[in-house]
Design a protein around this motif. Sequence first.
Motif, PDB file in Angstrom:
ATOM      1  N   ASP A   1       0.701  -1.049  -0.152  1.00 20.59           N
ATOM      2  CA  ASP A   1       0.009   0.086  -0.041  1.00 20.59           C
ATOM      3  C   ASP A   1       0.891   1.470  -0.079  1.00 20.59           C
ATOM      4  O   ASP A   1       0.551   2.112  -0.718  1.00 20.59           O
ATOM      5  N   GLY A   2       1.780   1.265   0.650  1.00 20.54           N
ATOM      6  CA  GLY A   2       2.870   2.258   0.860  1.00 20.54           C
ATOM      7  C   GLY A   2       3.595   2.717  -0.356  1.00 20.54           C
ATOM      8  O   GLY A   2       3.558   3.812  -0.861  1.00 20.54           O
ATOM      9  N   LEU A   3       3.982   1.470  -1.173  1.00 22.82           N
ATOM     10  CA  LEU A   3       4.661   1.507  -2.393  1.00 22.82           C
ATOM     11  C   LEU A   3       3.663   2.350  -3.365  1.00 22.82           C
ATOM     12  O   LEU A   3       3.920   3.143  -4.214  1.00 22.82           O
ATOM     13  N   SER A   4       2.422   1.624  -3.452  1.00 25.16           N
ATOM     14  CA  SER A   4       1.725   1.894  -4.370  1.00 25.16           C
ATOM     15  C   SER A   4       1.120   3.599  -4.430  1.00 25.16           C
ATOM     16  O   SER A   4       0.724   4.084  -5.277  1.00 25.16           O
ATOM     17  N   VAL A   5       0.819   3.746  -3.135  1.00 27.08           N
ATOM     18  CA  VAL A   5       0.286   5.059  -2.983  1.00 27.08           C
ATOM     19  C   VAL A   5       1.469   6.376  -3.260  1.00 27.08           C
ATOM     20  O   VAL A   5       1.129   7.261  -4.065  1.00 27.08           O
TER      21      VAL A   5
ATOM     22  N   PRO B   1      -3.755   6.874 -11.002  1.00 22.13           N
ATOM     23  CA  PRO B   1      -3.167   5.675 -11.603  1.00 22.13           C
ATOM     24  C   PRO B   1      -1.883   5.363 -11.200  1.00 22.13           C
ATOM     25  O   PRO B   1      -0.969   6.184 -10.815  1.00 22.13           O
ATOM     26  N   TRP B   2      -1.504   4.054 -10.775  1.00 25.65           N
ATOM     27  CA  TRP B   2      -0.126   3.703 -10.270  1.00 25.65           C
ATOM     28  C   TRP B   2       0.576   3.251 -11.736  1.00 25.65           C
ATOM     29  O   TRP B   2      -0.055   3.125 -12.834  1.00 25.65           O
TER      30      TRP B   2
ATOM     31  N   ALA C   1       5.534  -4.706  -8.275  1.00 23.38           N
ATOM     32  CA  ALA C   1       5.605  -5.021  -6.652  1.00 23.38           C
ATOM     33  C   ALA C   1       4.388  -6.223  -6.323  1.00 23.38           C
ATOM     34  O   ALA C   1       4.584  -6.703  -5.455  1.00 23.38           O
ATOM     35  N   CYS C   2       3.296  -5.852  -7.308  1.00 21.17           N
ATOM     36  CA  CYS C   2       2.176  -6.580  -7.094  1.00 21.17           C
ATOM     37  C   CYS C   2       2.585  -8.239  -7.324  1.00 21.17           C
ATOM     38  O   CYS C   2       2.326  -9.256  -6.515  1.00 21.17           O
TER      39      CYS C   2
END
Length: 231
Positions: free
Chosen positions: A13-17, A45-46, A53-54
């Motif tokens: 979550d921290g990475l994607s945000v 959008p990421w 990472a997913c």
Amino acid sequence: MTTADDLCRDSLDGLSVGDALGAQFFVPGTSLAQLAVGRLPPPWPWTDDTEMACSVAVETRRTGGVDQDRLAASFGEHFEPYRGYGGGAVVLLRQMAVAAAEAGRARAERRRPEPAELLDTVLDHLVDSRVTAGIERARRLLGADAGEAAYELGNGARVLAQDTVPFTLWTAATFLHDYPAAILTCIRAGGDVDTTAAIVGGIVATFTGTGPGGIPGDWLAAREPLPDRST
């Protein structure tokens, strides 16, 4: 009790945000003032950093480690050109694993490591290289202001590990207790903002989670939903 799955989820979550928010600053006219007053329209959008990472998160949850062939196959299966893939993204993200692991250990022990301690742990796992020299320089710059750190260490603009990793580790070590401050530092530094904010966000959120000093709820809500396979 915080589990390994909890740490993985918070890190993702921290990475994607960080990735999604950082990417907004490649859009002309986007400003920190808009973010401050809640006028940065969602969804954010990421990019490729989150997509890859997913795949890593799914693989580690499945096996407790990483099968390189299966991971490579996953990268290929979920490749989406519009996500803005960079050739070195996976290398940069992989080189942050030790820092994220140390942040998770510190969270489990309910203590905040000194910035130098975090960087020393990473340095203990590296061989001599330009990246290592940059992290050593980052250690000497602890206590400097963010502008000086970005100037001396780079901000990812060259999309090279030695131009990205030292600054991201300096930022994560300095703001390990404050996710918003860490991400805003990456944004203000400019350069390859989505990648630097993704790396920093993944490390810092492993320590903070979504609690005090963690990922702001409105930022998390504004991020484009992650793919179902990552949940």
